[in-house]
Scaffold this motif. Structure first.
Motif, PDB file in Angstrom:
ATOM      1  N   GLN A 157       8.676 -32.675  64.491  1.00 34.28           N
ATOM      2  CA  GLN A 157       7.930 -32.458  63.261  1.00 34.28           C
ATOM      3  C   GLN A 157       6.736 -33.414  63.277  1.00 34.28           C
ATOM      4  O   GLN A 157       6.902 -34.602  63.536  1.00 34.28           O
ATOM      5  CB  GLN A 157       8.817 -32.724  62.040  1.00 34.28           C
ATOM      6  N   VAL A 158       5.543 -32.876  63.040  1.00 32.87           N
ATOM      7  CA  VAL A 158       4.319 -33.681  63.116  1.00 32.87           C
ATOM      8  C   VAL A 158       3.537 -33.547  61.815  1.00 32.87           C
ATOM      9  O   VAL A 158       3.671 -32.573  61.081  1.00 32.87           O
ATOM     10  CB  VAL A 158       3.436 -33.239  64.310  1.00 32.87           C
ATOM     11  N   GLU A 159       2.724 -34.555  61.565  1.00 32.04           N
ATOM     12  CA  GLU A 159       1.821 -34.515  60.405  1.00 32.04           C
ATOM     13  C   GLU A 159       0.602 -33.682  60.784  1.00 32.04           C
ATOM     14  O   GLU A 159       0.073 -33.807  61.884  1.00 32.04           O
ATOM     15  CB  GLU A 159       1.386 -35.929  60.017  1.00 32.04           C
ATOM     16  N   SER A 160       0.162 -32.838  59.864  1.00 25.87           N
ATOM     17  CA  SER A 160      -0.997 -32.010  60.151  1.00 25.87           C
ATOM     18  C   SER A 160      -1.844 -31.855  58.896  1.00 25.87           C
ATOM     19  O   SER A 160      -1.316 -31.559  57.819  1.00 25.87           O
ATOM     20  CB  SER A 160      -0.549 -30.639  60.652  1.00 25.87           C
ATOM     21  N   ASP A 161      -3.162 -32.057  59.054  1.00 22.63           N
ATOM     22  CA  ASP A 161      -4.086 -31.821  57.959  1.00 22.63           C
ATOM     23  C   ASP A 161      -4.503 -30.356  57.923  1.00 22.63           C
ATOM     24  O   ASP A 161      -4.892 -29.840  56.885  1.00 22.63           O
ATOM     25  CB  ASP A 161      -5.342 -32.695  58.131  1.00 22.63           C
ATOM     26  N   GLU A 162      -4.391 -29.694  59.076  1.00 24.32           N
ATOM     27  CA  GLU A 162      -4.844 -28.311  59.198  1.00 24.32           C
ATOM     28  C   GLU A 162      -3.843 -27.318  58.601  1.00 24.32           C
ATOM     29  O   GLU A 162      -4.227 -26.296  58.045  1.00 24.32           O
ATOM     30  CB  GLU A 162      -5.074 -27.998  60.683  1.00 24.32           C
ATOM     31  N   TYR A 163      -2.533 -27.614  58.754  1.00 26.16           N
ATOM     32  CA  TYR A 163      -1.496 -26.672  58.298  1.00 26.16           C
ATOM     33  C   TYR A 163      -0.658 -27.314  57.201  1.00 26.16           C
ATOM     34  O   TYR A 163      -0.435 -28.515  57.182  1.00 26.16           O
ATOM     35  CB  TYR A 163      -0.575 -26.284  59.467  1.00 26.16           C
ATOM     36  N   GLU A 164      -0.148 -26.452  56.305  1.00 23.69           N
ATOM     37  CA  GLU A 164       0.761 -26.960  55.282  1.00 23.69           C
ATOM     38  C   GLU A 164       2.157 -27.127  55.872  1.00 23.69           C
ATOM     39  O   GLU A 164       2.410 -26.740  57.012  1.00 23.69           O
ATOM     40  CB  GLU A 164       0.777 -26.031  54.065  1.00 23.69           C
ATOM     41  N   GLU A 165       3.074 -27.666  55.115  1.00 20.72           N
ATOM     42  CA  GLU A 165       4.417 -27.994  55.598  1.00 20.72           C
ATOM     43  C   GLU A 165       5.192 -26.728  55.985  1.00 20.72           C
ATOM     44  O   GLU A 165       5.120 -25.703  55.319  1.00 20.72           O
ATOM     45  CB  GLU A 165       5.176 -28.742  54.489  1.00 20.72           C
ATOM     46  N   GLY A 166       5.930 -26.832  57.101  1.00 20.68           N
ATOM     47  CA  GLY A 166       6.786 -25.727  57.555  1.00 20.68           C
ATOM     48  C   GLY A 166       6.073 -24.691  58.395  1.00 20.68           C
ATOM     49  O   GLY A 166       6.615 -23.611  58.642  1.00 20.68           O
ATOM     50  N   ILE A 167       4.885 -25.007  58.880  1.00 26.40           N
ATOM     51  CA  ILE A 167       4.110 -24.075  59.710  1.00 26.40           C
ATOM     52  C   ILE A 167       4.124 -24.577  61.152  1.00 26.40           C
ATOM     53  O   ILE A 167       4.032 -25.773  61.416  1.00 26.40           O
ATOM     54  CB  ILE A 167       2.648 -23.965  59.210  1.00 26.40           C
ATOM     55  N   VAL A 168       4.230 -23.638  62.087  1.00 28.88           N
ATOM     56  CA  VAL A 168       4.217 -23.985  63.514  1.00 28.88           C
ATOM     57  C   VAL A 168       2.812 -24.446  63.890  1.00 28.88           C
ATOM     58  O   VAL A 168       1.826 -23.746  63.653  1.00 28.88           O
ATOM     59  CB  VAL A 168       4.645 -22.781  64.378  1.00 28.88           C
ATOM     60  N   MET A 187       9.866 -22.976  71.802  1.00 25.84           N
ATOM     61  CA  MET A 187       9.998 -24.388  71.446  1.00 25.84           C
ATOM     62  C   MET A 187       8.684 -24.801  70.794  1.00 25.84           C
ATOM     63  O   MET A 187       7.617 -24.658  71.410  1.00 25.84           O
ATOM     64  CB  MET A 187      10.255 -25.253  72.672  1.00 25.84           C
ATOM     65  N   VAL A 188       8.772 -25.278  69.563  1.00 23.03           N
ATOM     66  CA  VAL A 188       7.551 -25.528  68.807  1.00 23.03           C
ATOM     67  C   VAL A 188       7.581 -26.878  68.099  1.00 23.03           C
ATOM     68  O   VAL A 188       8.635 -27.457  67.892  1.00 23.03           O
ATOM     69  CB  VAL A 188       7.341 -24.411  67.754  1.00 23.03           C
ATOM     70  N   LYS A 189       6.373 -27.315  67.736  1.00 26.12           N
ATOM     71  CA  LYS A 189       6.201 -28.470  66.859  1.00 26.12           C
ATOM     72  C   LYS A 189       5.839 -27.910  65.492  1.00 26.12           C
ATOM     73  O   LYS A 189       5.012 -26.991  65.383  1.00 26.12           O
ATOM     74  CB  LYS A 189       5.094 -29.385  67.363  1.00 26.12           C
ATOM     75  N   VAL A 190       6.457 -28.469  64.453  1.00 29.98           N
ATOM     76  CA  VAL A 190       6.282 -27.934  63.096  1.00 29.98           C
ATOM     77  C   VAL A 190       5.629 -29.017  62.236  1.00 29.98           C
ATOM     78  O   VAL A 190       5.938 -30.197  62.354  1.00 29.98           O
ATOM     79  CB  VAL A 190       7.655 -27.526  62.501  1.00 29.98           C
ATOM     80  N   SER A 191       4.718 -28.556  61.363  1.00 34.65           N
ATOM     81  CA  SER A 191       4.050 -29.513  60.442  1.00 34.65           C
ATOM     82  C   SER A 191       5.048 -29.982  59.395  1.00 34.65           C
ATOM     83  O   SER A 191       5.895 -29.242  58.931  1.00 34.65           O
ATOM     84  CB  SER A 191       2.848 -28.865  59.794  1.00 34.65           C
TER      85      SER A 191
END
Length: 192
Positions: A157-168, A187-191
């Motif tokens: 799980q990563v912090e992202s400014d581009e995507y809201e929470e729970g988005i790949v 296999m994915v990283k999720v915001s």
């Protein structure tokens, strides 16, 4: 002759008469049952017809049972052959791809031109993906989609400014569908 001897002789005579009567009754009963069976058959042709029909139905049943056993064995054999050679069509389609990889590797050892080698491998990769897509394989494109545990495997799980929470956010290893079934989750990283 004494009284006891007379009684013993009378008892013996009674036993002998009873045995003769039983034997006569048994013989008469057998004769009557045989005559009754013959009379029944000769008097009632319907009974003979029904017996013949029952025998015919029994023979049909036995033949149907044998046909069903043969059908079951044949379908089991066909199923085993299908499982054994199920991948034959796909492998036949992949053989030209394998041939092209062999040619590319042979060319790379003969020439030092890395650009033509890369172009050849790229062409082989496209050929391979076309064969797999024709068989129903489709790559997942989960970036920007909501996380779905049925088709995605979150590894981080990563912090992202581009995507809201729970988005790949990023795909670490691609996932694939075979027609409408997931054969490998992405296999994915999720915001977060």
């Amino acid at each position: 002759m004494t009284e006891e001897q007379r009684e013993a002789e009378a008892a013996a005579n009674a036993d002998a008469q009873a045995e003769e009567a039983n034997a006569a009754d048994s013989a008469a009963a057998e004769t009557v049952s045989e005559e009754a069976a013959e009379a029944t058959e000769s008097e009632d042709p319907r009974m003979a017809e029904l017996r013949q029909q029952a025998e015919e139905y029994n023979n049909r049943y036995l033949r149907a049972q044998a046909d069903f056993d043969n059908f079951r064995r044949r379908t089991l054999k066909e199923k085993e052959e299908l499982a054994q050679y199920a991948s034959m069509k796909l492998i036949t389609q992949l053989l030209p791809v394998v041939d092209n990889f062999g040619r590319a590797l042979q060319t790379s050892s003969e020439q030092a031109d890395g650009q033509s080698f890369q172009k050849g491998v790229d062409m082989i990769y496209r050929q391979l993906t076309q064969v797999l897509e024709a068989e129903g394989l489709k790559a997942m494109e989960p970036v920007g989609q909501p996380f779905d545990p049925e088709v995605h495997q979150a590894i981080m799980q990563v912090e992202s400014d581009e995507y809201e929470e729970g988005i790949v956010v990023e795909v670490v290893q691609p996932g694939y569908w075979l027609k409408d079934k997931v054969i490998r989750p992405a296999m994915v990283k999720v915001s977060g």
